[in-house]
Scaffold this motif. Structure first.
Motif, PDB file in Angstrom:
ATOM      1  N   GLN A 139      -7.791 -12.856  -7.879  1.00  0.00           N
ATOM      2  CA  GLN A 139      -8.240 -12.788  -6.491  1.00  0.00           C
ATOM      3  C   GLN A 139      -8.417 -11.326  -6.101  1.00  0.00           C
ATOM      4  O   GLN A 139      -7.613 -10.481  -6.448  1.00  0.00           O
ATOM      5  CB  GLN A 139      -7.222 -13.450  -5.572  1.00  0.00           C
ATOM      6  N   VAL A 140      -9.474 -11.061  -5.355  1.00  0.00           N
ATOM      7  CA  VAL A 140      -9.753  -9.700  -4.940  1.00  0.00           C
ATOM      8  C   VAL A 140      -8.727  -9.265  -3.902  1.00  0.00           C
ATOM      9  O   VAL A 140      -8.404 -10.014  -2.970  1.00  0.00           O
ATOM     10  CB  VAL A 140     -11.170  -9.587  -4.370  1.00  0.00           C
ATOM     11  N   GLN A 141      -8.231  -8.056  -4.047  1.00  0.00           N
ATOM     12  CA  GLN A 141      -7.256  -7.513  -3.098  1.00  0.00           C
ATOM     13  C   GLN A 141      -7.781  -6.235  -2.483  1.00  0.00           C
ATOM     14  O   GLN A 141      -8.524  -5.471  -3.122  1.00  0.00           O
ATOM     15  CB  GLN A 141      -5.939  -7.224  -3.818  1.00  0.00           C
ATOM     16  N   LEU A 142      -7.360  -6.012  -1.249  1.00  0.00           N
ATOM     17  CA  LEU A 142      -7.686  -4.776  -0.538  1.00  0.00           C
ATOM     18  C   LEU A 142      -6.384  -4.004  -0.336  1.00  0.00           C
ATOM     19  O   LEU A 142      -5.430  -4.539   0.239  1.00  0.00           O
ATOM     20  CB  LEU A 142      -8.325  -5.095   0.818  1.00  0.00           C
ATOM     21  N   VAL A 143      -6.361  -2.775  -0.816  1.00  0.00           N
ATOM     22  CA  VAL A 143      -5.133  -1.988  -0.766  1.00  0.00           C
ATOM     23  C   VAL A 143      -5.406  -0.696  -0.007  1.00  0.00           C
ATOM     24  O   VAL A 143      -6.153   0.164  -0.483  1.00  0.00           O
ATOM     25  CB  VAL A 143      -4.628  -1.679  -2.192  1.00  0.00           C
ATOM     26  N   GLU A 144      -4.769  -0.561   1.153  1.00  0.00           N
ATOM     27  CA  GLU A 144      -4.966   0.636   1.984  1.00  0.00           C
ATOM     28  C   GLU A 144      -3.965   1.722   1.614  1.00  0.00           C
ATOM     29  O   GLU A 144      -2.847   1.430   1.190  1.00  0.00           O
ATOM     30  CB  GLU A 144      -4.801   0.312   3.472  1.00  0.00           C
ATOM     31  N   SER A 145      -4.375   2.954   1.834  1.00  0.00           N
ATOM     32  CA  SER A 145      -3.488   4.093   1.658  1.00  0.00           C
ATOM     33  C   SER A 145      -3.958   5.217   2.558  1.00  0.00           C
ATOM     34  O   SER A 145      -5.073   5.173   3.090  1.00  0.00           O
ATOM     35  CB  SER A 145      -3.460   4.552   0.198  1.00  0.00           C
ATOM     36  N   GLY A 146      -3.108   6.229   2.703  1.00  0.00           N
ATOM     37  CA  GLY A 146      -3.505   7.417   3.449  1.00  0.00           C
ATOM     38  C   GLY A 146      -2.927   7.550   4.838  1.00  0.00           C
ATOM     39  O   GLY A 146      -3.133   8.567   5.502  1.00  0.00           O
ATOM     40  N   GLY A 147      -2.204   6.541   5.295  1.00  0.00           N
ATOM     41  CA  GLY A 147      -1.600   6.652   6.613  1.00  0.00           C
ATOM     42  C   GLY A 147      -0.483   7.670   6.635  1.00  0.00           C
ATOM     43  O   GLY A 147      -0.057   8.174   5.592  1.00  0.00           O
ATOM     44  N   GLY A 148       0.004   7.984   7.831  1.00  0.00           N
ATOM     45  CA  GLY A 148       1.086   8.933   7.945  1.00  0.00           C
ATOM     46  C   GLY A 148       1.270   9.380   9.380  1.00  0.00           C
ATOM     47  O   GLY A 148       0.712   8.792  10.302  1.00  0.00           O
ATOM     48  N   SER A 149       2.073  10.422   9.543  1.00  0.00           N
ATOM     49  CA  SER A 149       2.361  10.973  10.862  1.00  0.00           C
ATOM     50  C   SER A 149       1.750  12.358  10.988  1.00  0.00           C
ATOM     51  O   SER A 149       1.986  13.213  10.130  1.00  0.00           O
ATOM     52  CB  SER A 149       3.878  11.058  11.069  1.00  0.00           C
ATOM     53  N   VAL A 150       0.984  12.551  12.042  1.00  0.00           N
ATOM     54  CA  VAL A 150       0.338  13.840  12.286  1.00  0.00           C
ATOM     55  C   VAL A 150       0.457  14.180  13.763  1.00  0.00           C
ATOM     56  O   VAL A 150       0.879  13.356  14.577  1.00  0.00           O
ATOM     57  CB  VAL A 150      -1.154  13.820  11.880  1.00  0.00           C
ATOM     58  N   GLN A 151       0.019  15.369  14.107  1.00  0.00           N
ATOM     59  CA  GLN A 151       0.005  15.797  15.502  1.00  0.00           C
ATOM     60  C   GLN A 151      -1.402  15.679  16.074  1.00  0.00           C
ATOM     61  O   GLN A 151      -2.394  15.615  15.329  1.00  0.00           O
ATOM     62  CB  GLN A 151       0.521  17.218  15.622  1.00  0.00           C
ATOM     63  N   THR A 152      -1.478  15.661  17.375  1.00  0.00           N
ATOM     64  CA  THR A 152      -2.770  15.586  18.069  1.00  0.00           C
ATOM     65  C   THR A 152      -3.716  16.665  17.555  1.00  0.00           C
ATOM     66  O   THR A 152      -3.324  17.824  17.399  1.00  0.00           O
ATOM     67  CB  THR A 152      -2.572  15.759  19.582  1.00  0.00           C
ATOM     68  N   GLY A 153      -4.940  16.248  17.288  1.00  0.00           N
ATOM     69  CA  GLY A 153      -5.957  17.180  16.819  1.00  0.00           C
ATOM     70  C   GLY A 153      -6.080  17.274  15.309  1.00  0.00           C
ATOM     71  O   GLY A 153      -7.060  17.842  14.804  1.00  0.00           O
ATOM     72  N   GLN A 154      -5.104  16.746  14.597  1.00  0.00           N
ATOM     73  CA  GLN A 154      -5.161  16.812  13.133  1.00  0.00           C
ATOM     74  C   GLN A 154      -5.984  15.657  12.565  1.00  0.00           C
ATOM     75  O   GLN A 154      -6.491  14.809  13.322  1.00  0.00           O
ATOM     76  CB  GLN A 154      -3.742  16.818  12.568  1.00  0.00           C
ATOM     77  N   SER A 155      -6.105  15.635  11.244  1.00  0.00           N
ATOM     78  CA  SER A 155      -6.964  14.655  10.572  1.00  0.00           C
ATOM     79  C   SER A 155      -6.175  13.850   9.549  1.00  0.00           C
ATOM     80  O   SER A 155      -5.153  14.305   9.032  1.00  0.00           O
ATOM     81  CB  SER A 155      -8.115  15.365   9.860  1.00  0.00           C
ATOM     82  N   LEU A 156      -6.687  12.670   9.265  1.00  0.00           N
ATOM     83  CA  LEU A 156      -6.196  11.842   8.174  1.00  0.00           C
ATOM     84  C   LEU A 156      -7.396  11.158   7.526  1.00  0.00           C
ATOM     85  O   LEU A 156      -8.406  10.905   8.195  1.00  0.00           O
ATOM     86  CB  LEU A 156      -5.227  10.760   8.678  1.00  0.00           C
ATOM     87  N   ARG A 157      -7.234  10.846   6.264  1.00  0.00           N
ATOM     88  CA  ARG A 157      -8.276  10.087   5.562  1.00  0.00           C
ATOM     89  C   ARG A 157      -7.638   8.842   4.970  1.00  0.00           C
ATOM     90  O   ARG A 157      -6.750   8.930   4.116  1.00  0.00           O
ATOM     91  CB  ARG A 157      -8.920  10.928   4.458  1.00  0.00           C
ATOM     92  N   LEU A 158      -8.073   7.696   5.447  1.00  0.00           N
ATOM     93  CA  LEU A 158      -7.593   6.426   4.926  1.00  0.00           C
ATOM     94  C   LEU A 158      -8.533   5.954   3.827  1.00  0.00           C
ATOM     95  O   LEU A 158      -9.747   6.167   3.899  1.00  0.00           O
ATOM     96  CB  LEU A 158      -7.530   5.378   6.038  1.00  0.00           C
ATOM     97  N   SER A 159      -7.949   5.295   2.849  1.00  0.00           N
ATOM     98  CA  SER A 159      -8.743   4.776   1.744  1.00  0.00           C
ATOM     99  C   SER A 159      -8.377   3.320   1.495  1.00  0.00           C
ATOM    100  O   SER A 159      -7.200   2.950   1.540  1.00  0.00           O
ATOM    101  CB  SER A 159      -8.495   5.607   0.486  1.00  0.00           C
ATOM    102  N   CYS A 160      -9.377   2.514   1.235  1.00  0.00           N
ATOM    103  CA  CYS A 160      -9.173   1.101   0.923  1.00  0.00           C
ATOM    104  C   CYS A 160      -9.712   0.850  -0.479  1.00  0.00           C
ATOM    105  O   CYS A 160     -10.928   0.920  -0.707  1.00  0.00           O
ATOM    106  CB  CYS A 160      -9.906   0.231   1.931  1.00  0.00           C
ATOM    107  N   LEU A 161      -8.817   0.574  -1.389  1.00  0.00           N
ATOM    108  CA  LEU A 161      -9.206   0.275  -2.758  1.00  0.00           C
ATOM    109  C   LEU A 161      -9.455  -1.221  -2.903  1.00  0.00           C
ATOM    110  O   LEU A 161      -8.584  -2.025  -2.552  1.00  0.00           O
ATOM    111  CB  LEU A 161      -8.114   0.725  -3.724  1.00  0.00           C
ATOM    112  N   ILE A 162     -10.627  -1.578  -3.407  1.00  0.00           N
ATOM    113  CA  ILE A 162     -10.964  -2.984  -3.634  1.00  0.00           C
ATOM    114  C   ILE A 162     -10.644  -3.298  -5.090  1.00  0.00           C
ATOM    115  O   ILE A 162     -11.312  -2.805  -5.997  1.00  0.00           O
ATOM    116  CB  ILE A 162     -12.444  -3.251  -3.325  1.00  0.00           C
ATOM    117  N   VAL A 163      -9.611  -4.102  -5.272  1.00  0.00           N
ATOM    118  CA  VAL A 163      -9.108  -4.391  -6.610  1.00  0.00           C
ATOM    119  C   VAL A 163      -9.628  -5.745  -7.074  1.00  0.00           C
ATOM    120  O   VAL A 163      -9.443  -6.754  -6.403  1.00  0.00           O
ATOM    121  CB  VAL A 163      -7.570  -4.402  -6.628  1.00  0.00           C
ATOM    122  N   GLY A 164     -10.296  -5.748  -8.215  1.00  0.00           N
ATOM    123  CA  GLY A 164     -10.717  -7.013  -8.809  1.00  0.00           C
ATOM    124  C   GLY A 164     -12.051  -7.524  -8.342  1.00  0.00           C
ATOM    125  O   GLY A 164     -12.365  -8.704  -8.583  1.00  0.00           O
TER     126      GLY A 164
END
Length: 116
Positions: free
Chosen positions: A1-26
């Motif tokens: 079965q195909v799975q979606l796996v997220e990563s990249g979350g975290g704690s930051v301060q106002t004005g900063q950046s994050l990059r989330l990634s979703c890996l599609i497995v299978g």
């Protein structure tokens, strides 16, 4: 079965950046999206993309968030810039498996916390 796996979350301060990634497995899906759910709120669509083009970003996040696909890595990424405290919450990757506007396959989510 195909799975979606997220990563990249975290704690930051106002004005900063994050990059989330979703890996599609299978497998692979043409129509993908990212959703945000703040505590006590309903889940809202942040951005979606069909194929490698045609990205759409909701008005609340335009000019700050960008969605893209990486075919080589089989991921769907969400670049989040100039983050605000109201962007905090869970972010979910989802697939619209029939490209009919209904997202019917979901990942487990990744937490984003933005402090002021």
């Amino acid at each position: 079965q195909v799975q979606l796996v997220e990563s990249g979350g975290g704690s930051v301060q106002t004005g900063q950046s994050l990059r989330l990634s979703c890996l599609i497995v299978g497998g692979a899906y043409r129509c993908m999206g990212w959703f945000h759910q703040a505590p006590g709120n309903e889940r809202e669509r942040v951005a979606s993309i069909a194929g490698l083009s045609y990205p759409e970003v909701a008005d609340s996040f335009k000019d700050r968030f960008t969605i893209s696909k990486d075919a080589a890595r089989n991921t769907v990424d969400l670049q989040m810039d100039n983050l605000k405290p109201e962007d905090s919450g869970m972010y979910y990757c989802a697939a619209d498996t029939r490209c009919n506007g209904r997202f019917d396959r979901w990942g487990q989510g990744t937490q984003v916390t933005v402090s002021s």
